[in-house]
Design a protein around this motif. Structure first.
Motif, PDB file in Angstrom:
ATOM      1  N   ASP A   1       0.807  -1.113  -0.159  1.00 24.88           N
ATOM      2  CA  ASP A   1      -0.068  -0.107   0.141  1.00 24.88           C
ATOM      3  C   ASP A   1       0.789   1.319  -0.011  1.00 24.88           C
ATOM      4  O   ASP A   1       0.508   2.111  -0.769  1.00 24.88           O
TER       5      ASP A   1
ATOM      6  N   ARG B   1       2.253   1.616  -3.613  1.00 21.99           N
ATOM      7  CA  ARG B   1       1.313   2.131  -4.326  1.00 21.99           C
ATOM      8  C   ARG B   1       0.844   3.645  -4.137  1.00 21.99           C
ATOM      9  O   ARG B   1       0.764   4.362  -5.172  1.00 21.99           O
ATOM     10  N   GLN B   2       0.700   4.073  -2.795  1.00 24.30           N
ATOM     11  CA  GLN B   2       0.394   5.644  -2.677  1.00 24.30           C
ATOM     12  C   GLN B   2       1.755   6.265  -3.322  1.00 24.30           C
ATOM     13  O   GLN B   2       1.504   7.316  -3.705  1.00 24.30           O
ATOM     14  N   LYS B   3       2.926   5.696  -2.897  1.00 27.17           N
ATOM     15  CA  LYS B   3       3.847   6.593  -3.479  1.00 27.17           C
ATOM     16  C   LYS B   3       3.912   6.935  -4.882  1.00 27.17           C
ATOM     17  O   LYS B   3       4.143   7.847  -5.557  1.00 27.17           O
ATOM     18  N   HIS B   4       3.741   5.739  -5.587  1.00 23.91           N
ATOM     19  CA  HIS B   4       3.741   5.773  -7.056  1.00 23.91           C
ATOM     20  C   HIS B   4       2.616   6.601  -7.587  1.00 23.91           C
ATOM     21  O   HIS B   4       2.384   7.307  -8.400  1.00 23.91           O
ATOM     22  N   GLN B   5       1.319   6.476  -6.858  1.00 24.02           N
ATOM     23  CA  GLN B   5       0.069   7.148  -7.144  1.00 24.02           C
ATOM     24  C   GLN B   5       0.473   8.841  -6.854  1.00 24.02           C
ATOM     25  O   GLN B   5       0.196   9.685  -7.905  1.00 24.02           O
ATOM     26  N   LYS B   6       1.145   9.161  -5.931  1.00 24.90           N
ATOM     27  CA  LYS B   6       1.446  10.576  -5.618  1.00 24.90           C
ATOM     28  C   LYS B   6       2.454  10.981  -6.654  1.00 24.90           C
ATOM     29  O   LYS B   6       2.376  12.017  -7.111  1.00 24.90           O
TER      30      LYS B   6
ATOM     31  N   LYS C   1       2.616   9.950 -10.013  1.00 24.92           N
ATOM     32  CA  LYS C   1       1.837   9.915 -10.999  1.00 24.92           C
ATOM     33  C   LYS C   1       1.218  11.079 -11.079  1.00 24.92           C
ATOM     34  O   LYS C   1       0.854  12.031 -12.123  1.00 24.92           O
ATOM     35  N   GLU C   2       0.606  11.747  -9.907  1.00 26.76           N
ATOM     36  CA  GLU C   2      -0.409  12.863  -9.700  1.00 26.76           C
ATOM     37  C   GLU C   2       0.538  14.024 -10.233  1.00 26.76           C
ATOM     38  O   GLU C   2       0.119  14.994 -10.712  1.00 26.76           O
TER      39      GLU C   2
END
Length: 549
Positions: A129, A132-137, A139-140
């Motif tokens: 998790d 995923r949050q790091k990659h999502q951040k 990406k944003e």
């Protein structure tokens, strides 16, 4: 009801079950005395293990009663054999108890292992998790940056499109002031102008409104009609006309006043009391029985109370001493049974202590293993981060090289196309020049031959036909060459568009191979040269040190 208060706390009240006093008649041995060691919390209330222990004690007493007397050799041998059989049974029972304890320990170990697996799964899920949050951040943030750059480039393109020719235009002040959407009325904050700056200039500052003296002066300057209110009394309404006719509004007011008066009179009337109806059934209400008087206890004298307390204390001491003597006699009679029960309980307590010690050891090992796993996970996390960074840099380099190669190929194709067009135009221009020169030569030749008078009409026509045939053949050859060039160009573009991902990967692999393998060979050759030089240097050092010694 009356409230009472005692001198004792709730914690001092009795919570264990009450055990009444008992008297053993002479000559009887009750079975309950064999359970004197069982107390509340340690054997009571009795469970399955206690019931099994009681049943085994009963069987052992019955077995002891059946033992033969030791008056002859045969009876002694029989007694020894029965005791050996009983000892085997006891050892088998102890083995069963040990197996039960081992099963309990196995269950505890299984629970601990299951709990460790659940914790490890939770830790893995949490780590995933976090990734995923790091990659999502990331990406944003990347998307946000791309959108910002896109808006910036669009603004630049719009600004360039307004002035395609690149001419300098003067500022049209009249157009700016007539257009309310221009920079004059609505400047953009990204240019550096903020609307809130210098807003204090627009605040109204007045002497007559901000100071007390100004307010007094303003009030003195006002006329009296603004500060003093004059109220005129209303004139009475005329409900009748000059001819004596009553107006409709006056009639309605009179009717409303009558209705209001009637409502007030109806409210003010006192309601007459209703007559009581006679009772149909008479019932006799019995009076409750009076409570007896509360007895009053006379306060005894202090001397009598002390005497009574001394007698009660003496009775308690005598009873306690008698009970102690009885318990001591019962203990002496059942000493062997008490010892056996004590040994059984001691074994159970030892097993519980061993279980507790093993549980603590297992928990300590589990904590150590969790710490090791945490350290390993942190090390793996750092290694994965470094590997990802290296791979990202390598893939970034390869992708950039691929893009560079593609752009280089595109530029090369554009250059070849431009070169071909340039050659075609040069060929066309040279063809035009040759045609003009040939035509000029033909005209000069015709003019020369006409002047000389040696040429005939047949020769002239023959020359014209031959020249036209050559021109027609040259034009057809040029058209054929252009048609073939267009077909080859279309085939090349079609092959470029049909190229698959596998072919692109093969191209990238060839690039990587051409880029990495020569570098690796260079490094190996350098290492070999360094090794050979090291041998010579070492030999030179040996010779120098030997000469100096």
């Amino acid at each position: 009801t009356l409230g009472t208060q005692t001198d004792y706390r709730d914690g001092e009240t009795q919570t264990d079950p009450y055990s009444p006093e008992y008297i053993i008649p002479s000559g009887s041995v009750p079975e309950l005395l064999t359970l004197a060691t069982l107390t509340w919390g340690r054997g009571l209330p009795a469970g399955l293990t206690e019931v099994e222990m009681i049943e085994r004690a009963r069987e052992k007493r019955a077995w002891e009663a059946t033992l033969p007397a030791m008056d002859s050799a045969s009876q002694i041998a029989k007694r020894r054999k029965m005791m050996e059989d009983m000892e085997r049974k006891e050892w088998a029972f102890r083995e069963q108890e040990i197996e039960k304890l081992q099963e309990v320990r196995l269950e505890v170990l299984k629970k601990l292992l299951r709990r460790r697996e659940e914790n490890q799964n939770e830790l893995d899920a949490k780590r995933l998790d976090e990734h995923r949050q790091k990659h999502q951040k990331a990406k944003e943030e990347k998307i946000k940056k791309i959108e910002h750059d896109c808006a910036l480039m669009l603004r630049k393109l719009i600004a360039k499109r307004k002035n395609v020719m690149g001419k300098l235009e003067r500022r049209d002040i009249i157009k700016e002031y007539t257009d309310f959407a221009s920079q004059t009325y609505a400047p953009l904050s990204r240019i550096g102008y903020f609307l809130d700056n210098h807003s204090e200039h627009y605040v109204v500052k007045n002497f007559y409104l901000n100071t007390f003296a100004g307010l007094c002066e303003l009030e003195a300057s006002l006329p009296d009609s603004a500060t003093q209110v004059k109220v005129k009394a209303p004139k009475p309404k005329y409900t009748a006309t000059e001819t004596g006719f009553i107006k409709r509004s006056a009639r309605l007011e009179v009717e409303l006043a009558q209705v209001h008066q009637a409502l007030l009179e109806k409210k003010s009337k006192v309601k007459e009391p209703k007559k009581k109806k006679p009772l149909c059934f008479l019932e006799k209400v019995e009076k409750p029985v009076p409570r007896p008087p509360t007895p009053i206890l006379e306060k005894p004298l202090i001397e009598e109370e002390e005497t009574e307390l001394a007698v009660i204390c003496l009775q308690k001491l005598l009873r306690g001493r008698a009970i102690q003597n009885m318990m001591f006699e019962g203990k002496e009679k059942r000493l062997e049974l008490i010892r056996e029960l004590r040994t059984t309980h001691a074994l159970q307590e030892d097993g519980q202590l061993l279980l507790k010690a093993e549980k603590e050891m297992i928990l300590a090992l589990q904590q150590q293993r969790d710490l090791k796993m945490h350290k390993l996970s942190s090390v793996e996390k750092h290694l994965a981060r470094e590997e990802g960074r290296v791979l990202a840099n390598m893939f970034d380099f390869l992708s950039k090289e691929l893009l560079r190669l593609q752009e280089e190929r595109k530029i090369h194709a554009f250059v070849m196309l431009a070169e071909r067009q340039r050659r075609m135009r040069e060929a066309e221009e040279s063809g035009r020049r040759q045609v003009e020169e040939r035509r000029r030569q033909e005209e000069d030749e015709i003019f020369k031959q006409a002047r000389e008078g040696d040429c005939s009409i047949d020769n002239y026509l023959e020359d014209i036909i031959l020249s036209s045939m050559e021109d027609t053949a040259e034009e057809q050859a040029k058209e054929e060459i252009q048609r073939i060039a267009v077909e080859v160009n279309d085939i090349a573009y079609e092959m470029e568009s049909r190229r698959t991902r596998l072919q692109s990967q093969e191209i990238v692999a060839e690039m990587v191979y051409d880029f990495l393998i020569p570098e690796a060979e260079k490094m190996s050759i350098r290492e070999k040269v360094r090794q050979s030089q090291r041998k010579h240097i070492y030999a030179a050092h040996q010779l120098i040190h030997r000469d100096t010694e």
